[in-house]
Design an enzyme around this catalytic site. Structure first.
Site, mmCIF file in Angstrom:
data_model
loop_
_atom_site.group_PDB
_atom_site.id
_atom_site.type_symbol
_atom_site.label_atom_id
_atom_site.label_comp_id
_atom_site.label_asym_id
_atom_site.label_seq_id
_atom_site.Cartn_x
_atom_site.Cartn_y
_atom_site.Cartn_z
ATOM 1 N N LYS A 366 0.854 -1.192 0.000
ATOM 2 C CA LYS A 366 0.000 0.000 0.000
ATOM 3 C C LYS A 366 0.890 1.243 0.000
ATOM 4 O O LYS A 366 1.691 1.436 0.909
ATOM 5 C CB LYS A 366 -0.899 0.009 1.246
ATOM 6 N N ARG A 443 -9.858 -11.871 0.929
ATOM 7 C CA ARG A 443 -10.733 -12.863 0.301
ATOM 8 C C ARG A 443 -10.068 -14.222 0.217
ATOM 9 O O ARG A 443 -10.733 -15.262 0.194
ATOM 10 C CB ARG A 443 -11.158 -12.381 -1.082
#
Length: 585
Positions: A366, A443
């Protein structure tokens, strides 16, 4: 304890990883456990220690070092302890520090003589010689939502009187939350210990609505009183000790409802503390330890199973383990099970929470403005919701329902052993995933957690995750996105959220978008790009749910955190508790 089923190998690992962390509020003692390590918890569980290899011992020592990074230890703080009572008493006679009156804009209407038309306000104003109407005019208080004024006026039994705006005449349940919270804030500023809360207009409200209103007011008061000061060197203890709720009825039903609010608040506060705790304190092992503590304290209804790396390998959880591979802190797969103390189980549910105690993004790290990497401790907000609900339900003890609480806890870090973009991983249901973005890791952990949940024989699953920034773009910071192919389940959970006051919005599961998730070399990729990102994420999760099981995914990336207060919200906990109760007999 017989009710706690944890393999000795996994607990040995857990204790080593967790040994640096003192629980957010609780400090334990257990004569059956091994000697307390330098800063560690002592688990309320008996287990055996096994000989460790030199290599594993070094890894565990490194894990302990990571867990004590910065030498930060949370202070022990007690949650707010407020006694609530429902009373019928003349307002002008009530004695205490603050008498707070919730008023709508309609309640503030005045006649041609500038006197209140509302009977309650009229009575109070008369006792105060007209000072209340005069002061409200000078303060420009009109009863709008968010307005409040607290006045020190002689003439009543209370030292102060407060007017709290509720907005329109038909107020949502969130307005009563805000009423309780505003009173708690006023009590903090004036160091008030005894307050009373009433409504200017309570006539005509049904008995059921009075109960939910009293519960919402109590919830707001407790959460408004709570401050997470564990990591501050100085903190003030809240002065508020008692809250009388006036004019909404008395008797066992309302007392039961207030007790229910107290139990839910304990779960919400617990969830907030988990999310607020920094990643150098709350590691995957510590999160597992907190789950285990819930089971040990409520062994009459809870059992716990914590799976270590080897046990997860046996279950072929390649998707989850790939995410965890780069971290020095090993993963811990958490499974709590609630069974009612008596009676037949008619419904089996599962609550699955994303448990990334820190998310660096992996090799797709990030970066740049707005990436919020410094806030990625909240990437375990889904697991906090699940465990907060477990804590509340342990005290409420609903009948007729079995609930499985599942968290695949780990960190998403960067190292030579870490998952790389382009890697192919295999989930526990045999499906293969090409990892085209290591920052779409949540996920991957949920994939194996959902397969595991289905294998418990449950009928319905709700998963919660801080999954996509796309959902924040779509719905903003205070609304969670809901995805499910099942209309009945959608109605159930949304109805529960309306009772709790939490905001959910159902979004479509557009099957045509699955085209963007297809891989040339595996069954699927793990992200389909920016367009419809929250939808494609939900479609990905669907691949790991048995078609016979009703399933809902809640993307809570927005409401997990309050930017203004710089604090966790505890979002999802009250809705989950309500939903479980709706499914109980």
């Amino acid at each position: 304890m017989a009710a706690i089923r944890v393999a000795s190998t996994s607990l040995t690992l857990l204790a080593s990883t967790s040994s640096s962390y003192s629980s957010p509020r609780y400090y334990h003692s257990c004569p059956q456990a091994f000697t307390k390590l330098r800063f560690g918890l002592i688990w309320d569980i008996s287990f055996s220690l096994k000989t460790l290899s030199s290599r594993r011992s070094k890894r565990m020592a490194h894990s302990v070092a990571r867990a004590t990074l910065g030498l930060t230890q949370p202070n022990k703080i007690d949650p707010p302890k407020i006694s609530f009572a429902a009373k019928e008493i003349d307002l002008v006679e009530w004695k205490g520090d603050i008498l707070a009156v919730g008023v709508t804009e309609k309640d503030m209407a005045k006649d041609e003589h500038s006197k209140f038309k509302n009977v309650i306000l009229q009575k109070l104003d008369s006792k105060l010689g007209g000072l209340l109407s005069e002061a409200s005019f000078e303060e420009d208080f009109t009863g709008k939502a968010g307005q409040s004024t607290v006045l020190r006026l002689p003439g009543l039994g209370s030292k102060r009187i407060g007017l709290i705006g509720l907005g329109s005449a038909t107020t949502p349940i969130t307005a009563y939350h805000s009423l309780g919270e505003a009173v708690a804030v006023a009590a903090k500023s004036s160091q008030a210990s005894d307050v009373a809360i009433t409504l200017a207009s309570s006539e005509g409200i049904s008995t059921e609505l009075k109960l939910s209103t009293a519960s919402a007011i109590a919830t707001g008061a407790v959460l408004g009183t709570f401050d997470d000061t564990r990591f501050k060197t100085e903190s003030k203890r809240p002065a508020l000790k008692s809250v009388d709720i006036l004019g909404l009825g008395t008797g066992p039903e309302i007392e039961k409802k207030l007790k229910y609010a107290e139990n839910v608040c304990s779960g919400i506060i617990f969830g907030r503390e988990l999310v607020n705790a920094p990643a150098n304190v709350l590691t995957p092992g510590v999160l597992a330890g907190e789950a285990t503590r819930i089971a040990s304290e409520h062994s009459d209804v809870f059992s716990a199973k914590i799976l270590d790396v080897e046990q997860c390998k046996e279950l072929k959880m390649g998707s989850y383990l790939a995410v965890a591979a780069a971290s020095a802190n090993p993963p811990h797969f958490i499974h709590l099970c609630y069974k009612p103390p008596s009676g037949e189980v008619k419904t089996k549910l599962a609550l699955v929470g994303k448990g990334l105690t820190f998310d660096s993004g992996g090799y797709n790290i990030k970066t740049g403005p707005g990436c919020s990497i410094e806030l990625m401790k909240f990437d375990m907000g889904g697991s906090a919701a699940v465990l907060g609900a477990a804590k509340a339900l342990a005290q409420i003890k609903p009948a007729g329902v079995e609930v499985h609480f599942i968290v695949a806890a780990c960190e998403n870090m960067i190292s030579g052993t870490g998952m790389r973009p382009g890697d192919i991983v295999t989930a526990s249901n045999g499906k293969t995933i090409e990892v085209n973005n290591t920052d779409a890791e949540g996920r991957l952990t949920l994939a194996d957690a959902l397969v595991y949940a289905c294998n418990q024989g449950v009928e319905k699953i709700v998963d919660l995750a801080t999954l996509t920034g796309a959902c924040i773009i779509a719905l903003g910071p205070s609304i969670a996105g809901v995805f499910t192919p099942n209309d009945d389940l959608a109605k159930e959970v949304i109805a529960a959220s309306e009772v709790s006051g939490e905001k959910l919005w159902r979004l479509p599961m557009e099957e045509s978008y699955w085209e963007s998730m297809k891989s040339g070399v595996a069954d699927m990729v793990n992200t389909g790009g920016r367009q419809g990102g929250s939808i494609t994420a939900a479609l990905f999760l669907k691949q790991f749910v048995d078609e016979k099981v009703q399933w809902m995914h809640i993307d809570m990336a927005g409401p997990v955190w309050n930017d203004k207060k710089k604090n966790a919200t505890g979002f999802g906990i009250s809705t989950l508790v309500e939903w479980v109760l709706k499914n109980s007999s």
